[in-house]
Structures are given as structure tokens and as C-alpha cells.
Scaffold this motif. Structure first.
Motif, mmCIF file in Angstrom:
data_model
loop_
_atom_site.group_PDB
_atom_site.id
_atom_site.type_symbol
_atom_site.label_atom_id
_atom_site.label_comp_id
_atom_site.label_asym_id
_atom_site.label_seq_id
_atom_site.Cartn_x
_atom_site.Cartn_y
_atom_site.Cartn_z
ATOM 1 N N UNK A 180 25.460 -10.937 -3.268
ATOM 2 C CA UNK A 180 25.552 -10.427 -1.889
ATOM 3 C C UNK A 180 26.872 -10.863 -1.236
ATOM 4 N N UNK A 181 27.772 -11.475 -2.029
ATOM 5 C CA UNK A 181 29.018 -11.980 -1.431
ATOM 6 C C UNK A 181 29.947 -10.850 -1.018
ATOM 7 N N UNK A 182 30.810 -11.186 -0.099
ATOM 8 C CA UNK A 182 31.817 -10.248 0.410
ATOM 9 C C UNK A 182 33.161 -10.486 -0.248
ATOM 10 N N UNK A 183 33.346 -11.722 -0.750
ATOM 11 C CA UNK A 183 34.658 -12.097 -1.274
ATOM 12 C C UNK A 183 34.585 -12.569 -2.715
ATOM 13 N N UNK A 184 35.760 -12.498 -3.379
ATOM 14 C CA UNK A 184 35.829 -12.894 -4.778
ATOM 15 C C UNK A 184 36.235 -11.684 -5.599
#
Ligand SMILES: O=c1[nH]c(=O)n([C@H]2C[C@H](O)[C@@H](COP(=O)(O)O)O2)cc1CO
Ligand SMILES: [Zn+2]
Length: 169
Positions: free
Chosen positions: A67-71
Motif C-alpha cells: 500500500x506504499x506510495x514511495x519506493x
């Protein structure tokens, strides 16, 4: 003795607020920790023909996919999540969406704009425009304008709609 009611109830929801509230209620099903979006498609007879919210495709685990937004792109939600508008179109009752309106919590991205236009939807009613100015939203607006899809930001008559599921508390 109770007073007899001689007229209709006041304070009822307008159609616009009602359909947007249905969109926002659908958004409550979203597992996205940062942005919950809901959408509600309405036909010319004011009947709801589809609802959806942003989530992973059927069978893809909400607990396994990120569910991350970054990377790295592959490690974020972006390659996996189905947008609310797409789900509302895909979940709609079989039939024709030509001439329908879509109520959505967030102004549609360019990918959803394409789906909305191709489905024959003629009006977009939105609440938030928090990504205004991004290339995605600029492209959406460009396509909606060319395709003659009307867009308007809802100014709700009722800023708060309360739904109580329990008689107590
Ligand atoms: O129109 C939309 N419809 C929609 O369902 N979404 C979803 C995709 C993501 O789950 C979330 C946006 O996440 P974020 O604000 O963290 O970038 O909202 C996003 C947009 C606009 O980008
Ligand atoms: Zn989208």
C-alpha cells in the motif's frame, strides 16, 4: 397528542448530495491508507447503476500487495490498484452507460477519464480536486473538454451527512 404533519419533511438530501454520499460511503470500503475514493454512476432516470471504490483486483490480497506510495514502482500500490471510477464502470449493471453521470470523490485521472468517455458517460461531478495541475489531471480535463463531457465540482447543500447504524450511542 402528536401534531399532524401537513407538509413534506424538510432537510432531506438533494439528489446531488445523495449520490455523492453514496460515492463516499463506498469509499469507506477502501483499504488504501492514504486516499479513499468512491464513485457512483447514475442514469438519466436518477437510478444508481454502478458503484466502486479503489482497491486491488479481485483475488489479489489486500494484505500481501503493498500500500506504499514511495519506493520502486513495483513495490508501491500504483501498478496494482484499480481506481474507483474504473470499478464503478466495471461493476455497473449490464446495460448502457450512455448519458449517465459519475459522482466521484476525486477528480478522475487520465486513465479513468478514458474509461469514462468510452463508456459514454456525459457528466463528471467531483468533490476534491487535490491533484489539480498534475499532468494526469491536465490530460483528463483536455480529453473531457474535447469529448464534450461536462465536469462540475459539487458544492454540497449538506456539508455533513450522518449515518447512524446503531440506535444506541
Ligand atoms: O481518480 C482517482 N481514482 C482513484 O481511485 N484513485 C485512487 C488510486 C489510489 O489508491 C489513490 C491515490 O493514492 P495517493 O493519493 O496516495 O497517490 O486513489 C486515484 C485517482 C486520481 O488519481
Ligand atoms: Zn483513475
Amino acid at each position: 397528542m402528536q401534531a399532524a404533519h401537513s407538509g413534506k419533511r424538510s432537510g432531506y438530501l438533494s439528489w446531488d448530495d445523495y449520490f455523492m454520499a453514496v460515492a463516499l460511503l463506498s469509499a469507506q470500503r477502501s483499504k488504501d491508507p492514504s486516499t479513499q475514493v468512491g464513485a457512483c454512476i447514475v442514469n438519466s432516470q436518477k437510478r444508481i447503476v454502478g458503484v466502486g471504490y479503489n482497491g486491488f483486483p479481485t483475488g489479489c490480497s489486500d494484505d500481501t500487495l503493498p500500500w506504499s506510495r514511495e519506493g520502486d514502482f513495483i513495490d508501491t500500490k500504483y501498478p496494482y490498484v484499480c481506481h474507483a471510477e474504473l470499478n464503478a464502470v466495471l461493476n455497473s449493471v449490464p446495460g448502457n452507460l450512455t448519458g449517465c453521470a459519475i459522482y466521484t470523490a476525486l477528480f478522475p485521472c487520465n486513465e479513468c477519464a478514458k474509461v469514462i468517455i468510452q463508456a459514454g458517460i456525459r457528466e463528471v461531478v467531483y468533490l476534491s480536486d487535490k491533484y489539480a495541475g498534475t499532468d494526469s489531471v491536465r490530460a483528463s480535463r483536455h480529453m473531457f473538454e474535447q469529448a464534450g463531457v461536462a465536469c462540475r465540482q459539487l458544492e454540497p447543500a449538506n456539508p455533513v451527512v450522518t449515518i447512524r447504524l446503531s440506535e444506541n450511542g
